[in-house]
Design a protein around this motif. Structure first.
Motif, PDB file in Angstrom:
ATOM      1  N   ARG A  58      -0.268 -47.891  13.352  1.00 19.41           N
ATOM      2  CA  ARG A  58      -1.723 -47.856  13.442  1.00 19.41           C
ATOM      3  C   ARG A  58      -2.358 -48.896  12.514  1.00 19.41           C
ATOM      4  N   PHE A  59      -1.748 -49.119  11.350  1.00 22.12           N
ATOM      5  CA  PHE A  59      -2.237 -50.175  10.457  1.00 22.12           C
ATOM      6  C   PHE A  59      -2.073 -51.542  11.110  1.00 22.12           C
ATOM      7  N   LEU A  60      -0.889 -51.810  11.677  1.00 25.03           N
ATOM      8  CA  LEU A  60      -0.650 -53.099  12.306  1.00 25.03           C
ATOM      9  C   LEU A  60      -1.583 -53.344  13.488  1.00 25.03           C
ATOM     10  N   ALA A  61      -1.992 -52.259  14.146  1.00 30.21           N
ATOM     11  CA  ALA A  61      -2.905 -52.382  15.276  1.00 30.21           C
ATOM     12  C   ALA A  61      -4.363 -52.494  14.838  1.00 30.21           C
ATOM     13  N   GLY A  62      -4.621 -52.374  13.537  1.00 34.01           N
ATOM     14  CA  GLY A  62      -5.988 -52.481  13.038  1.00 34.01           C
ATOM     15  C   GLY A  62      -6.765 -51.180  13.063  1.00 34.01           C
ATOM     16  N   GLU A  63      -6.094 -50.050  13.340  1.00 35.07           N
ATOM     17  CA  GLU A  63      -6.781 -48.763  13.386  1.00 35.07           C
ATOM     18  C   GLU A  63      -7.005 -48.175  11.998  1.00 35.07           C
ATOM     19  N   LEU A  64      -6.141 -48.522  11.053  1.00 36.69           N
ATOM     20  CA  LEU A  64      -6.231 -48.015   9.689  1.00 36.69           C
ATOM     21  C   LEU A  64      -6.096 -49.179   8.710  1.00 36.69           C
ATOM     22  N   THR A  65      -6.689 -49.042   7.538  1.00 37.20           N
ATOM     23  CA  THR A  65      -6.433 -49.997   6.471  1.00 37.20           C
ATOM     24  C   THR A  65      -5.050 -49.715   5.882  1.00 37.20           C
ATOM     25  N   PHE A  66      -4.568 -50.616   5.032  1.00 36.00           N
ATOM     26  CA  PHE A  66      -3.264 -50.386   4.413  1.00 36.00           C
ATOM     27  C   PHE A  66      -3.295 -49.112   3.577  1.00 36.00           C
ATOM     28  N   THR A  67      -4.353 -48.945   2.793  1.00 37.24           N
ATOM     29  CA  THR A  67      -4.479 -47.724   1.993  1.00 37.24           C
ATOM     30  C   THR A  67      -4.700 -46.513   2.887  1.00 37.24           C
ATOM     31  N   GLY A  68      -5.429 -46.697   3.969  1.00 38.50           N
ATOM     32  CA  GLY A  68      -5.692 -45.595   4.888  1.00 38.50           C
ATOM     33  C   GLY A  68      -4.426 -45.040   5.507  1.00 38.50           C
ATOM     34  N   GLN A  69      -3.480 -45.922   5.872  1.00 39.20           N
ATOM     35  CA  GLN A  69      -2.240 -45.424   6.460  1.00 39.20           C
ATOM     36  C   GLN A  69      -1.411 -44.669   5.421  1.00 39.20           C
ATOM     37  N   GLN A  70      -1.507 -45.067   4.154  1.00 37.40           N
ATOM     38  CA  GLN A  70      -0.805 -44.329   3.108  1.00 37.40           C
ATOM     39  C   GLN A  70      -1.366 -42.905   2.984  1.00 37.40           C
ATOM     40  N   ARG A  71      -2.674 -42.799   2.982  1.00 37.59           N
ATOM     41  CA  ARG A  71      -3.291 -41.469   2.869  1.00 37.59           C
ATOM     42  C   ARG A  71      -2.959 -40.597   4.066  1.00 37.59           C
ATOM     43  N   GLU A  72      -2.963 -41.200   5.251  1.00 40.87           N
ATOM     44  CA  GLU A  72      -2.675 -40.425   6.458  1.00 40.87           C
ATOM     45  C   GLU A  72      -1.221 -39.969   6.474  1.00 40.87           C
ATOM     46  N   ARG A  73      -0.334 -40.784   5.955  1.00 44.92           N
ATOM     47  CA  ARG A  73       1.072 -40.387   5.856  1.00 44.92           C
ATOM     48  C   ARG A  73       1.220 -39.153   4.975  1.00 44.92           C
ATOM     49  N   VAL A  74       0.516 -39.145   3.850  1.00 44.73           N
ATOM     50  CA  VAL A  74       0.584 -37.999   2.936  1.00 44.73           C
ATOM     51  C   VAL A  74       0.067 -36.742   3.622  1.00 44.73           C
ATOM     52  N   ARG A  75      -1.101 -36.839   4.238  1.00 50.25           N
ATOM     53  CA  ARG A  75      -1.695 -35.660   4.872  1.00 50.25           C
ATOM     54  C   ARG A  75      -0.788 -35.089   5.962  1.00 50.25           C
ATOM     55  N   ARG A  76      -0.262 -35.952   6.808  1.00 53.34           N
ATOM     56  CA  ARG A  76       0.560 -35.480   7.918  1.00 53.34           C
ATOM     57  C   ARG A  76       1.904 -34.940   7.442  1.00 53.34           C
ATOM     58  N   PHE A  77       2.468 -35.571   6.434  1.00 52.60           N
ATOM     59  CA  PHE A  77       3.735 -35.094   5.895  1.00 52.60           C
ATOM     60  C   PHE A  77       3.569 -33.709   5.275  1.00 52.60           C
ATOM     61  N   LEU A  78       2.563 -33.559   4.432  1.00 55.93           N
ATOM     62  CA  LEU A  78       2.352 -32.260   3.790  1.00 55.93           C
ATOM     63  C   LEU A  78       1.986 -31.181   4.805  1.00 55.93           C
ATOM     64  N   ALA A  79       1.247 -31.554   5.833  1.00 54.09           N
ATOM     65  CA  ALA A  79       0.926 -30.581   6.888  1.00 54.09           C
ATOM     66  C   ALA A  79       2.199 -30.097   7.577  1.00 54.09           C
ATOM     67  N   ARG A  80       3.157 -31.001   7.780  1.00 58.11           N
ATOM     68  CA  ARG A  80       4.423 -30.610   8.410  1.00 58.11           C
ATOM     69  C   ARG A  80       5.255 -29.711   7.487  1.00 58.11           C
ATOM     70  N   LEU A  81       4.969 -29.774   6.185  1.00 53.93           N
ATOM     71  CA  LEU A  81       5.641 -28.890   5.235  1.00 53.93           C
ATOM     72  C   LEU A  81       4.909 -27.557   5.065  1.00 53.93           C
ATOM     73  N   GLY A  82       3.805 -27.398   5.791  1.00 49.99           N
ATOM     74  CA  GLY A  82       3.082 -26.132   5.749  1.00 49.99           C
ATOM     75  C   GLY A  82       1.862 -26.108   4.866  1.00 49.99           C
ATOM     76  N   GLU A  83       1.485 -27.290   4.313  1.00 44.57           N
ATOM     77  CA  GLU A  83       0.300 -27.362   3.465  1.00 44.57           C
ATOM     78  C   GLU A  83      -0.952 -27.519   4.328  1.00 44.57           C
ATOM     79  N   ASP A  84      -2.068 -26.968   3.844  1.00 42.44           N
ATOM     80  CA  ASP A  84      -3.353 -27.166   4.511  1.00 42.44           C
ATOM     81  C   ASP A  84      -3.984 -28.445   3.940  1.00 42.44           C
ATOM     82  N   THR A  85      -3.970 -29.516   4.741  1.00 44.78           N
ATOM     83  CA  THR A  85      -4.470 -30.802   4.260  1.00 44.78           C
ATOM     84  C   THR A  85      -5.748 -31.230   4.973  1.00 44.78           C
ATOM     85  N   ALA A  86      -6.341 -30.320   5.739  1.00 47.48           N
ATOM     86  CA  ALA A  86      -7.522 -30.692   6.526  1.00 47.48           C
ATOM     87  C   ALA A  86      -8.648 -31.219   5.643  1.00 47.48           C
TER      88      ALA A  86
END
Length: 238
Positions: A58-86
């Motif tokens: 998504r970053f390479l496609a211009g949908e997210l900034t470099f920092t934005g993709q890092q934040r989204e990775r954290v949110r999605r990873f923690l959500a898959r571990l059962g954390e509420d990241t909404a």
């Protein structure tokens, strides 16, 4: 026609990104006592890499900034571990990612075959980098692992602008232009068959696919297969 220049990918070609990534995420999860949320360490690494691939695209496609993709990775990873990241704020996601990168960067290392091959090629070939990451991310890796001095700063090309990433021809052709050579006189070496080998061939370069795992994957015409960078000098002469 002799090959007069060589462009290299960075991550998992010269630099052991996967090794540092694995060490970094496992150390960070141990520090936060989160490894108990997954069946085993390999599951955690596989999940982290799956989310990385999705969000970095998504970053390479211009949908997210470099920092934005890092934040989204954290949110999605923690959500898959059962954390509420909404409602996880950007600052918290950034801080979590910084904790991971501290562990990851402590494990930075070049592959042992990288420095000897660059030193061997430098007297006879123009050397450069073409990477699907911004150069402000790649330059510190090359410096920390002792590889940066093999490349002129003008020969470092990254996907700093959306839409100009491998396998698009434009980024390869920029690398050739920085070396001052036509594409047919430039080899490209990378570990990704789709992005690196096929992309370089499509741009008119001489593609060398670095298959360190010796996967025996069938390859298209014109693509040379390496299992170690130590094979590269002889392959260029051939």
């Amino acid at each position: 026609m002799p090959i007069r220049g060589v462009l290299f990918d960075v991550d998992d070609t010269l630099f052991d990104y996967s090794g540092s990534e694995r060490a970094g995420i496992l150390a960070h999860l141990r520090h936060l006592d989160l490894l108990r949320r997954v069946p085993d360490p390999q599951t955690a690494v596989a999940l982290w890499r799956e989310i990385l691939d999705e969000q970095y695209a998504r970053f390479l496609a211009g949908e997210l900034t470099f920092t934005g993709q890092q934040r989204e990775r954290v949110r999605r990873f923690l959500a898959r571990l059962g954390e509420d990241t909404a409602a996880m704020p950007d600052e918290a996601a950034t801080a979590w990612f910084a904790g991971y990168t501290a562990h990851r960067d402590a494990a930075w290392t070049a592959f042992p075959d990288a420095a000897p091959v660059l030193a061997a090629l430098a007297p006879t070939h123009r050397l450069g980098i073409v990477s699907n990451a911004p150069m402000d991310q790649q330059r510190p890796k090359l410096h920390a692992t002792g590889l940066l001095h093999h490349f002129a700063d003008t020969a470092l090309v990254g996907s700093d602008r959306p839409g100009e990433a491998k396998p698009a021809p434009a980024i390869f052709l920029t690398g050739c232009a920085r070396l001052g050579l036509p594409p047919h006189e430039v080899a490209y070496v990378g570990d990704r068959y789709d992005l690196d080998a096929l992309g370089a061939r499509g741009a008119g370069l001489r593609p060398f696919w670095l298959d360190r795992a010796a996967s025996r994957t069938p390859v298209d015409d014109g693509i040379h297969v390496l299992h170690t960078l130590a094979e590269l000098p002889a392959a260029l002469r051939a």
